[in-house]
Design an enzyme around this catalytic site. Sequence first.
Site, PDB file in Angstrom:
ATOM      1  N   GLU A 288       5.674   6.078 -14.070  1.00 39.26           N
ATOM      2  CA  GLU A 288       6.041   5.548 -15.379  1.00 39.26           C
ATOM      3  C   GLU A 288       4.974   4.612 -15.907  1.00 39.26           C
ATOM      4  O   GLU A 288       4.072   4.196 -15.175  1.00 39.26           O
ATOM      5  CB  GLU A 288       7.405   4.829 -15.337  1.00 39.26           C
ATOM      6  CG  GLU A 288       7.434   3.563 -14.518  1.00 39.26           C
ATOM      7  CD  GLU A 288       8.731   2.764 -14.716  1.00 39.26           C
ATOM      8  OE1 GLU A 288       9.495   3.028 -15.663  1.00 39.26           O
ATOM      9  OE2 GLU A 288       8.954   1.847 -13.913  1.00 39.26           O
ATOM     10  N   ARG A 292       4.074  -3.569 -21.318  1.00 40.70           N
ATOM     11  CA  ARG A 292       4.250  -5.030 -21.372  1.00 40.70           C
ATOM     12  C   ARG A 292       3.436  -5.673 -20.266  1.00 40.70           C
ATOM     13  O   ARG A 292       2.845  -4.985 -19.444  1.00 40.70           O
ATOM     14  CB  ARG A 292       5.728  -5.370 -21.162  1.00 40.70           C
ATOM     15  CG  ARG A 292       6.238  -4.778 -19.845  1.00 40.70           C
ATOM     16  CD  ARG A 292       7.593  -5.297 -19.459  1.00 40.70           C
ATOM     17  NE  ARG A 292       8.183  -4.499 -18.408  1.00 40.70           N
ATOM     18  CZ  ARG A 292       7.918  -4.608 -17.120  1.00 40.70           C
ATOM     19  NH1 ARG A 292       7.022  -5.491 -16.697  1.00 40.70           N
ATOM     20  NH2 ARG A 292       8.512  -3.844 -16.226  1.00 40.70           N
TER      21      ARG A 292
END
Length: 457
Positions: A288, A292
């Site tokens: 994944e 952020r």
Amino acid sequence: MTIKRILIANRGEIALRIHRAAREMGKETVAVHSTADADAMHVRLADHAVCIGPPPAALSYLNIANIIAAAEIAGCDAVHPGYGFLSENAQFAEIVEAHNLTWIGPKPEHIVTMGDKVMAKRTAGALGLPLVPGSDGAISDLDEAQRVAASIGYPVLVKAASGGGGRGMKVVEHPDALTTLIGQARSEAKAAFGDDTVYLEKYLANPRHIEFQVFGDGRGKAIHLGERDCSLQRRHQKVFEEAPSPALSAEERHRMGEICAEAMRRMQYRGAGTIEFLYENGEFFFIEMNTRLQVEHPVTEMITGIDLVREQIRIAEGEDLSCRQEDIRFEGHAIECRINAEDPFTFAPSPGQVTQYHAAGGMHVRVDSGLYAGYRIPPHYDSMIAKLIVYGRDRDRCIMRLRRALEEMAIGGVRTTIPLHQALLQEKDVLAGDYSIKWLERWLEQRATDGSSSPAR
Ligand code: ADP
């Protein structure tokens, strides 16, 4: 454009971390806090503070209307979301931008793409990142699932497209169990995320978790800052992270880092991101991408000398990346221990009043924490209360220094996971850097059953 006043939409150590970078850039900060956090260190240090609601996060740190109102009342011109809470909420990013505030984060469309695992995997594949073998997208019919599973080979993993925190995953060892487990994964995913989309992946038996830090300027330039090894995990939560990975050669770092940076160039990615892989038998498999800042970002800062939050703020201001790939040097070794207010071996939460606090210090020791003597750790949030990050010229020196620093840390009144880290740093596999994502749980199980701490692979 120059940002003048940043609203920090977070709490705890990361709110403080963002405040520090902002102050060093000459910018003002506005803390937002729940009533449970009125005495928190980030609230005390920020230039201004606004209460945004009662203790439950849904009513405060996730309360978009109150956060936007706080930004307007306090005259902010930018919002930094930190990690967790609203950091990967594309709608929040859009609302921030719609209010003429600068979003210190990636483009909302990239948050959307990477937030859906099926879409993320497809995008990653198209961008040239190596994938875990599996279904091409969502699984809709069970015959197809049987065919895909048979072709990739058992065991397989059923994963939820909207999954997070390791939830909604099922390991299937045998074809007979596939239909039942897909059904269970679907209903769990529906209940937890409101979306029952699932997909299939080859289940890797003993991989490491290795992630690459990337940065893009949003206009097609991007760099990588090397990798972090976060294989020591409990229930898919990272416990101990290091950079560089003891398992990678400089050649692999360079090759894989460049593949990641190139993917970000093609995507015109903006800001900080982390591309996560499982690594087994010399091969990388994308799992994944996090759009952020990560909890473990300081280990990268330690070995590159680059302040990642400063870089995020600069990019949000529309500046170019502060360095070129060829200027980045990876020097020495850094390890981070996450210190939680929990029993070190049962992990039972231990919130309450901190009666005594002394942070470790000395050369190459960094403590990111909002703790102080007298602080009351609220029971409403994550149990991580400090990060101890240590640098050494090489891994052995880093470990010696880490042991010394752990001895110095004094946190009274609550139980902490410091003794867990001290025990880990006596283990031969940890000292050798020889561990997979399964290692810690096996070690904990063994410790619980026979009271010993003999190595387990
Ligand atoms: P989440 O968003 O729920 O954290 P991830 O896809 O990042 O989901 O996976 C979480 C963890 O599950 C990984 O760090 C790894 O420990 C394990 N995992 C995920 N995919 C696989 C796989 N194909 N084989 C083995 N373990 C896996």
